[in-house]
Design an enzyme around this catalytic site. Structure first.
Site, PDB file in Angstrom:
ATOM      1  CG  HIS A 123       2.102  30.228  16.344  1.00 19.65           C
ATOM      2  ND1 HIS A 123       3.130  29.089  16.911  1.00 19.65           N
ATOM      3  CD2 HIS A 123       2.536  30.834  15.345  1.00 19.65           C
ATOM      4  CE1 HIS A 123       4.268  29.625  16.159  1.00 19.65           C
ATOM      5  NE2 HIS A 123       3.798  30.328  15.387  1.00 19.65           N
ATOM      6  CG  ASP A 140       2.438  26.512  18.676  1.00 19.79           C
ATOM      7  OD1 ASP A 140       1.615  26.451  18.115  1.00 19.79           O
ATOM      8  OD2 ASP A 140       3.524  27.160  18.780  1.00 19.79           O
ATOM      9  CB  SER A 157       5.949  29.767  12.808  1.00 18.91           C
ATOM     10  OG  SER A 157       6.102  30.520  13.724  1.00 18.91           O
TER      11      SER A 157
END
Ligand code: NAG
Ligand code: NAG
Length: 260
Positions: free
Chosen positions: A63, A114, A209
């Site tokens: 992402h 992810d 992230s």
């Protein structure tokens, strides 16, 4: 009333609860102790964390590529940067050449699988201070300690680019407990994920992230992916690199694209 938002741990999502937008419960550490850790920028703006897995490749969350894995030439990667405002030494900056996300990545299915690899246009000199992290492909034990690290933001809705590296210790939860605590039909906890939380709600947050969750043996077991807010006492979700679907793809991709 207490409202919970589901957020990818990516910066600047409008629905983000940014009140505690840094690794929650962590402490400032020297980046020299994490020489495989990089930050990823798009057009110079900080987006995500990542880890050097070969001189030419960075492992991060899918992402973090923001749905544009085919257009990554504006992505740069910065190694050994303590604070986001520090002037980077040219030898610690590289540009992306191309990137690949896991074929199982499903942004609409709770960010399943992810994970992405960014191939750099020029390798880092790892005889210098930057160095590599190994990927831990072993099946994870029910309980384990993990170290997370990142440069999330410091203040709600401000763009404070002087965030300095934060590091924290968290504990993986058994998968059944993870599913019971936070799995929903809309956002299932799949076999490509695991969850973890530290003492006093220590957690990853938006801006973290893509950063690695390191096992005790200092190999990458997971990547920061998503959570319900952060620092609220809900476990955070990490990409499980040892899942068969992810490890199969990753081993082949890394062998073909990252060495040589
Ligand atoms: C995690 O770390 C703590 C403190 O260092 C230790 O007591 C505990 O046994 C560790 N847990 C595991 C599963 O290794
Ligand atoms: C958790 O909070 C307690 C009480 O404030 C403190 O003593 C302890 O050191 C904290 N643990 C961590 C890992 O920060």
């Amino acid at each position: 009333m207490f409202q919970v938002f589901l957020v990818a741990f990516l910066l600047l999502q409008p629905e983000t609860d940014a009140r505690k937008s840094k690794i929650f419960g962590g402490e400032t550490k020297s980046v020299e102790d994490y020489p495989y850790l990089v930050n990823i920028r798009r057009g110079g703006t900080f987006r995500c964390g990542g880890a050097l897995i070969s001189p030419s490749c960075v492992l991060t969350a899918a992402h973090c590529l923001e749905g544009r894995p085919d257009r990554v030439r504006d992505l740069s990667v910065h190694a050994l940067q303590q604070c986001l405002n520090d002037a980077p030494a040219p030898e610690h900056v590289r540009w992306a050449w191309y990137a690949k996300v896991s074929p199982d990545y499903a942004p609409r299915r709770g960010l399943d699988a992810d994970v992405a690899v960014i191939r750099l246009s020029r390798p880092f000199d790892i005889s210098g201070k930057a160095s590599l992290a190994k990927i831990d492909y072993n099946e994870l034990p029910r309980h384990m300690n993990l170290t997370i690290m990142g440069w999330g933001m410091t203040e709600e809705n401000t763009q404070d680019w002087n965030q300095c590296l934060q590091v924290a210790e968290i504990q993986k939860l058994p998968q059944g407990e993870c599913i019971r605590r936070i799995g929903t039909p809309q956002h299932p906890v799949t076999g490509n994920m695991f969850c973890a939380i530290g003492e006093n709600a220590t957690d990853a947050c938006p801006g973290d992230s893509g950063g690695p969750a390191m096992s005790d043996g200092r190999a990458i077991a997971g990547l920061v992916s998503w959570g319900y807010g952060c620092g609220r006492g809900y476990p955070g979700i990490y990409t499980r690199l040892s899942s068969p679907r992810i490890s199969f793809w990753l081993k082949y991709f890394v062998a073909d694209h990252c060495w040589g």
